[in-house]
Design a protein around this motif. Structure first.
Motif, PDB file in Angstrom:
ATOM      1  N   SER A  17       0.831  -1.203   0.000  1.00  0.00           N
ATOM      2  CA  SER A  17       0.000   0.000   0.000  1.00  0.00           C
ATOM      3  C   SER A  17       0.858   1.242   0.000  1.00  0.00           C
ATOM      4  O   SER A  17       2.025   1.220   0.402  1.00  0.00           O
ATOM      5  N   ARG A  19      -0.053   3.972   1.696  1.00  0.00           N
ATOM      6  CA  ARG A  19      -0.382   4.786   2.867  1.00  0.00           C
ATOM      7  C   ARG A  19       0.806   4.885   3.830  1.00  0.00           C
ATOM      8  O   ARG A  19       1.660   4.005   3.894  1.00  0.00           O
ATOM      9  N   GLN A  20       0.869   5.986   4.575  1.00  0.00           N
ATOM     10  CA  GLN A  20       1.868   6.253   5.604  1.00  0.00           C
ATOM     11  C   GLN A  20       3.292   6.288   5.050  1.00  0.00           C
ATOM     12  O   GLN A  20       4.235   5.860   5.690  1.00  0.00           O
ATOM     13  N   PHE A  33       1.104  -4.293   4.712  1.00  0.00           N
ATOM     14  CA  PHE A  33       0.177  -4.371   5.823  1.00  0.00           C
ATOM     15  C   PHE A  33      -0.467  -5.754   5.871  1.00  0.00           C
ATOM     16  O   PHE A  33      -0.678  -6.397   4.839  1.00  0.00           O
ATOM     17  N   ILE A  35      -3.866  -7.892   7.237  1.00  0.00           N
ATOM     18  CA  ILE A  35      -5.251  -7.762   7.691  1.00  0.00           C
ATOM     19  C   ILE A  35      -5.879  -9.152   7.741  1.00  0.00           C
ATOM     20  O   ILE A  35      -5.570 -10.013   6.902  1.00  0.00           O
ATOM     21  N   GLY A  40     -11.162  -5.885  11.474  1.00  0.00           N
ATOM     22  CA  GLY A  40     -10.162  -5.130  12.205  1.00  0.00           C
ATOM     23  C   GLY A  40      -9.325  -4.266  11.278  1.00  0.00           C
ATOM     24  O   GLY A  40      -9.426  -4.343  10.049  1.00  0.00           O
ATOM     25  N   GLU A  41      -8.487  -3.431  11.883  1.00  0.00           N
ATOM     26  CA  GLU A  41      -7.641  -2.501  11.130  1.00  0.00           C
ATOM     27  C   GLU A  41      -6.412  -3.220  10.591  1.00  0.00           C
ATOM     28  O   GLU A  41      -5.875  -4.136  11.212  1.00  0.00           O
ATOM     29  N   ALA A  42      -5.968  -2.791   9.407  1.00  0.00           N
ATOM     30  CA  ALA A  42      -4.739  -3.332   8.832  1.00  0.00           C
ATOM     31  C   ALA A  42      -3.541  -2.877   9.671  1.00  0.00           C
ATOM     32  O   ALA A  42      -3.469  -1.722  10.088  1.00  0.00           O
ATOM     33  N   ILE A  43      -2.618  -3.800   9.926  1.00  0.00           N
ATOM     34  CA  ILE A  43      -1.450  -3.524  10.750  1.00  0.00           C
ATOM     35  C   ILE A  43      -0.196  -3.557   9.884  1.00  0.00           C
ATOM     36  O   ILE A  43       0.035  -4.534   9.154  1.00  0.00           O
ATOM     37  N   LYS A  44       0.600  -2.498   9.965  1.00  0.00           N
ATOM     38  CA  LYS A  44       1.818  -2.435   9.168  1.00  0.00           C
ATOM     39  C   LYS A  44       2.816  -3.483   9.642  1.00  0.00           C
ATOM     40  O   LYS A  44       3.088  -3.607  10.837  1.00  0.00           O
TER      41      LYS A  44
END
Length: 231
Positions: A17, A19-20, A33, A35, A40-44
């Motif tokens: 991804s 993002r960030q 990430f 998932i 739940g939220e995706a974790i890097k």
């Protein structure tokens, strides 16, 4: 913006991804990430200092991947943050023109390809170590991993100035990192798949109609070092 994903196990996936990302080096890094399917939220999980084009899991601790590499900066992944920032600034300052050294220099979807190679790497998660498996001038097409033997089979072509439209088959050991050329002949390879210790190859023979010829499925014969019939 998600790019591609792989299954880590029956309940979770790993995806790349945008993002960030660090704004200064965003065009020269890829974040991954995890998932779960239960929500739940995706974790890097990790970030790699290259544009990763494909990735495959070798085991719980290591991944085999291809990433874009610049022939002028083949060791970019080892650069310090300061040196990476300088490269990013140089790219930004020279963005208004392109100096062509190779043909073809453009690919649909990839834009400028001059001086770029799709290079094979192995990434150790525990050590956070990225190790090249192919030399800087070799560009990799498709690859597949034999998780039992720890070998990687891939199509690639080595070139300077003019790139061939055909490639050859190679194998590399993920422990010794030694590359062996499997095929003497060149093919138009579109896909490689390892199925029950058999290397399936989707390729174009280009005997009658050249690039316009439909691809066919074959099995690579490791003993005779030739393409064999699938059935």
């Amino acid at each position: 913006q998600e790019s591609f994903y792989i299954w880590l196990d029956d309940d979770s996936i790993l995806f790349s991804s945008g993002r960030q990302k660090d704004e200064q080096n965003k065009s020269l890094s890829t974040d991954f990430f995890k998932i779960t399917l239960t929500g739940g939220e995706a974790i890097k999980q990790f970030s790699l200092p290259l544009i990763v084009t494909s990735l495959e899991k070798l085991n719980d601790d290591r991944f085999v991947l291809t990433a874009l590499s610049d022939v002028n900066h083949p060791n970019y992944h080892e650069y310090s943050d300061e040196k990476k920032g300088k490269v990013a600034n140089d790219i930004k300052e020279n963005a208004f023109f392109d100096e062509i050294h190779e043909v073809p220099f453009w690919a649909n979807g990839a834009q400028m390809t001059d001086g770029k190679r799709n290079r094979l790497f192995i990434y150790d998660v525990n050590e956070n170590k990225l190790t090249p498996m192919t030399p800087p001038t070799l560009t990799v097409g498709d690859f597949t991993v034999d998780k039992t033997s720890g070998k990687v089979y891939f199509s690639a072509t080595n070139f300077k100035n003019i790139r061939s439209l055909e490639s050859q088959l190679f194998e590399s050991d993920t422990e010794k990192l030694v590359i062996n050329k499997l095929s003497k002949s060149k093919f138009g390879v579109y896909g490689l798949f390892m199925v029950k210790e058999r290397l399936l190859v989707l390729h174009n023979r280009r005997k009658t109609f050249g690039m316009s010829e439909n691809p066919v499925w074959s099995v690579w014969d490791f003993d005779k070092k030739v393409m064999g019939d699938l059935c």
